[in-house]
Design a protein around this motif. Structure first.
Motif, PDB file in Angstrom:
ATOM      1  N   VAL A 197       0.694  -1.289   0.070  1.00 39.85           N
ATOM      2  CA  VAL A 197      -0.143  -0.036   0.116  1.00 39.85           C
ATOM      3  C   VAL A 197       0.853   1.231  -0.059  1.00 39.85           C
ATOM      4  O   VAL A 197       1.909   1.138   0.404  1.00 39.85           O
ATOM      5  N   ASP A 198       0.521   2.321  -0.420  1.00 45.72           N
ATOM      6  CA  ASP A 198       1.135   3.552  -0.426  1.00 45.72           C
ATOM      7  C   ASP A 198       0.268   4.777  -0.179  1.00 45.72           C
ATOM      8  O   ASP A 198       0.922   5.950  -0.290  1.00 45.72           O
ATOM      9  N   ALA A 199      -0.839   4.604   0.216  1.00 45.57           N
ATOM     10  CA  ALA A 199      -1.884   5.888   0.237  1.00 45.57           C
ATOM     11  C   ALA A 199      -3.099   5.242   1.444  1.00 45.57           C
ATOM     12  O   ALA A 199      -3.022   4.073   1.621  1.00 45.57           O
ATOM     13  N   GLU A 200      -3.717   6.299   1.824  1.00 45.36           N
ATOM     14  CA  GLU A 200      -4.828   6.160   2.811  1.00 45.36           C
ATOM     15  C   GLU A 200      -5.990   6.761   1.971  1.00 45.36           C
ATOM     16  O   GLU A 200      -5.824   7.764   1.412  1.00 45.36           O
ATOM     17  N   VAL A 201      -7.257   6.002   2.168  1.00 47.16           N
ATOM     18  CA  VAL A 201      -8.549   6.834   1.623  1.00 47.16           C
ATOM     19  C   VAL A 201      -9.571   6.926   2.509  1.00 47.16           C
ATOM     20  O   VAL A 201      -9.934   5.717   3.370  1.00 47.16           O
ATOM     21  N   GLN A 202     -10.186   7.878   2.823  1.00 45.63           N
ATOM     22  CA  GLN A 202     -11.518   8.000   3.562  1.00 45.63           C
ATOM     23  C   GLN A 202     -12.657   8.029   2.520  1.00 45.63           C
ATOM     24  O   GLN A 202     -12.699   8.955   1.724  1.00 45.63           O
ATOM     25  N   VAL A 203     -13.546   7.006   2.683  1.00 44.74           N
ATOM     26  CA  VAL A 203     -14.537   6.878   1.811  1.00 44.74           C
ATOM     27  C   VAL A 203     -15.902   7.366   2.693  1.00 44.74           C
ATOM     28  O   VAL A 203     -15.876   6.682   3.840  1.00 44.74           O
ATOM     29  N   ALA A 204     -16.754   8.281   2.338  1.00 46.69           N
ATOM     30  CA  ALA A 204     -17.808   8.483   3.240  1.00 46.69           C
ATOM     31  C   ALA A 204     -18.656   7.188   3.342  1.00 46.69           C
ATOM     32  O   ALA A 204     -18.844   6.442   2.420  1.00 46.69           O
ATOM     33  N   GLY A 205     -19.157   6.722   4.731  1.00 43.93           N
ATOM     34  CA  GLY A 205     -19.766   5.676   4.972  1.00 43.93           C
ATOM     35  C   GLY A 205     -18.675   4.561   5.729  1.00 43.93           C
ATOM     36  O   GLY A 205     -19.231   3.597   6.259  1.00 43.93           O
ATOM     37  N   LEU A 206     -17.621   4.765   5.825  1.00 44.83           N
ATOM     38  CA  LEU A 206     -16.636   3.916   6.375  1.00 44.83           C
ATOM     39  C   LEU A 206     -16.098   4.726   7.659  1.00 44.83           C
ATOM     40  O   LEU A 206     -15.712   5.932   7.150  1.00 44.83           O
ATOM     41  N   PRO A 207     -15.910   4.170   8.757  1.00 38.90           N
ATOM     42  CA  PRO A 207     -15.536   4.935   9.876  1.00 38.90           C
ATOM     43  C   PRO A 207     -14.282   5.544   9.882  1.00 38.90           C
ATOM     44  O   PRO A 207     -13.964   6.166  10.608  1.00 38.90           O
ATOM     45  N   VAL A 208     -13.392   4.827   9.312  1.00 37.57           N
ATOM     46  CA  VAL A 208     -11.897   5.068   9.216  1.00 37.57           C
ATOM     47  C   VAL A 208     -11.354   5.056   7.993  1.00 37.57           C
ATOM     48  O   VAL A 208     -11.835   4.502   7.144  1.00 37.57           O
ATOM     49  N   ALA A 209     -10.265   5.725   7.550  1.00 38.26           N
ATOM     50  CA  ALA A 209      -9.615   5.676   6.468  1.00 38.26           C
ATOM     51  C   ALA A 209      -8.852   4.373   6.259  1.00 38.26           C
ATOM     52  O   ALA A 209      -8.693   3.783   7.147  1.00 38.26           O
TER      53      ALA A 209
ATOM     54  N   LEU B 149     -20.541   7.274  -2.390  1.00 39.11           N
ATOM     55  CA  LEU B 149     -19.603   7.612  -3.589  1.00 39.11           C
ATOM     56  C   LEU B 149     -20.292   9.077  -4.138  1.00 39.11           C
ATOM     57  O   LEU B 149     -19.648   9.194  -5.221  1.00 39.11           O
ATOM     58  N   THR B 150     -21.389   9.730  -3.619  1.00 34.86           N
ATOM     59  CA  THR B 150     -21.665  10.877  -4.050  1.00 34.86           C
ATOM     60  C   THR B 150     -20.771  12.199  -3.845  1.00 34.86           C
ATOM     61  O   THR B 150     -20.926  13.215  -4.376  1.00 34.86           O
ATOM     62  N   ARG B 151     -19.747  11.708  -2.805  1.00 40.74           N
ATOM     63  CA  ARG B 151     -18.897  12.601  -2.428  1.00 40.74           C
ATOM     64  C   ARG B 151     -17.493  11.946  -2.842  1.00 40.74           C
ATOM     65  O   ARG B 151     -17.113  10.760  -2.646  1.00 40.74           O
ATOM     66  N   ALA B 152     -16.585  12.780  -3.238  1.00 40.60           N
ATOM     67  CA  ALA B 152     -15.376  12.457  -3.713  1.00 40.60           C
ATOM     68  C   ALA B 152     -14.375  11.920  -2.404  1.00 40.60           C
ATOM     69  O   ALA B 152     -14.399  12.538  -1.310  1.00 40.60           O
ATOM     70  N   PRO B 153     -13.867  10.479  -2.563  1.00 41.16           N
ATOM     71  CA  PRO B 153     -13.296  10.088  -1.387  1.00 41.16           C
ATOM     72  C   PRO B 153     -11.831  11.036  -1.459  1.00 41.16           C
ATOM     73  O   PRO B 153     -11.413  11.578  -2.298  1.00 41.16           O
ATOM     74  N   GLU B 154     -11.459  11.196  -0.032  1.00 34.58           N
ATOM     75  CA  GLU B 154     -10.272  11.812   0.295  1.00 34.58           C
ATOM     76  C   GLU B 154      -8.871  10.958   0.132  1.00 34.58           C
ATOM     77  O   GLU B 154      -8.793   9.992   0.827  1.00 34.58           O
TER      78      GLU B 154
END
Length: 313
Positions: A154-166, A194-199
């Motif tokens: 892995v080389d990144a973290e993604v925060q997706v709306a609906g998931l409690p943690v990145a 996914l109506t909001r862009a993941p960070e």
């Protein structure tokens, strides 16, 4: 007194590849001014035709990027000028390549017997008929950070709306940027928003498509080949969530294959909301994408009405 003029019109065709849909434009003369405003208006799902993107088929000789494709391969006569629904220019689109190949057939520019050599901003792409599907050599791919991909996977973290943690993720480049993140099961996949862009952290310099996947194991085809399977949802930069993403399906399969380690299958079936595509690794660090391409409508757009509809929104 001058004679009345008729409406300004633009001929369009609507097509899709596993429900990733496009407005297709025939610009064989290389004269169409495809600006961001026109793209946004055509792609508008309420005031326009509606699509995830707009593709202009134009001779390679008509634009500088096309000249680069011809320099790469003199057989590249046609160029896929692809724009996201927000009007931004994109390097290429895996589903779009298949659909524009079907469009070239429809226009009589390709007979489907040999390969179609197509220019894109990500380099030349070769398309062949594969039964009822279209198979595209998507070219070389790479990990964005090969050292971390090998050492940590892995080389990144993604925060997706609906998931409690990145969640940890892996970044790949297939001519456009992708970040792949796995979730535990299909219920978790269904819950994400996914109506909001993941960070994505660290933020990719040009943004990134984000694929959220659930590996589904392996299966044996009727021909005796062992293939992997996964399910995917995707947020495309400049578009939002789409029913499918061709380069995203490739990125997802390559990431899951990497996570699986030695012995993972070379062929993967990727289930997306719009259907299923096949991803297969090729020699030389290349990857192939195969799936359907469908043209569903053609007609004329009244450009004055299109502009008026957008102005009133």
């Amino acid at each position: 007194m001058s004679a009345p003029t008729g409406p300004r019109t633009l001929a369009v065709v609507k097509g899709h590849g596993t429900q990733n849909d496009f407005v297709l434009l025939d610009d064989r003369d290389g004269v169409l001014d495809l600006g961001p405003g026109l793209v946004r208006a055509l792609a508008d799902r309420r005031a326009g035709v509606g699509a995830d993107g707009v593709i202009r088929l134009v001779p390679c000789r008509a634009l500088p990027e096309g000249a680069a494709s011809t320099a790469e391969d003199p057989a590249a006569e046609w160029f896929m000028d692809y724009r996201n629904a927000d009007g931004s220019v994109a390097q290429m689109c895996g589903n779009g390549v298949r659909v524009v190949a079907r469009y070239a057939e429809h226009l009589g520019l390709w007979d489907g017997a040999d390969e179609l050599v197509l220019g894109t901003r990500a380099g030349v792409r070769r398309v062949r008929r594969d039964g009822g599907a279209y198979a595209v050599d998507m070219g070389e791919w790479r990990f964005v950070d090969p050292a971390r991909a090998e050492s940590a996977a892995v080389d990144a973290e993604v925060q997706v709306a609906g998931l409690p943690v990145a969640r940890p993720a892996l970044s790949l480049d297939l001519g456009n940027p992708h970040t792949v993140v796995a979730v535990a099961d299909l219920d978790e996949l269904a819950r994400i928003d996914l109506t909001r862009a993941p960070e994505v952290t660290p933020p990719p310099p040009e943004g990134s498509n984000v694929e959220v996947v659930v590996p589904l194991g392996e299966e044996v085809t009727p021909e005796g080949e062992t293939v992997g399977r996964l399910r995917m949802r995707v947020h495309e930069r400049g578009v939002g969530e789409t029913r499918s993403c061709g380069t995203g399906a490739c990125a997802a399969a390559l990431a899951v294959r990497h996570w699986g380690g030695p012995g993972s299958p070379d062929t993967w079936l990727v289930d997306v909301p719009g259907g299923t595509v096949r991803v297969r690794t090729l020699p030389g660090g290349r990857v192939e994408l195969a799936g359907p391409a469908v043209l569903v409508a053609e007609g004329l757009v009244d450009l004055d009405a299109l502009e008026a509809g957008r102005a009133g929104s």
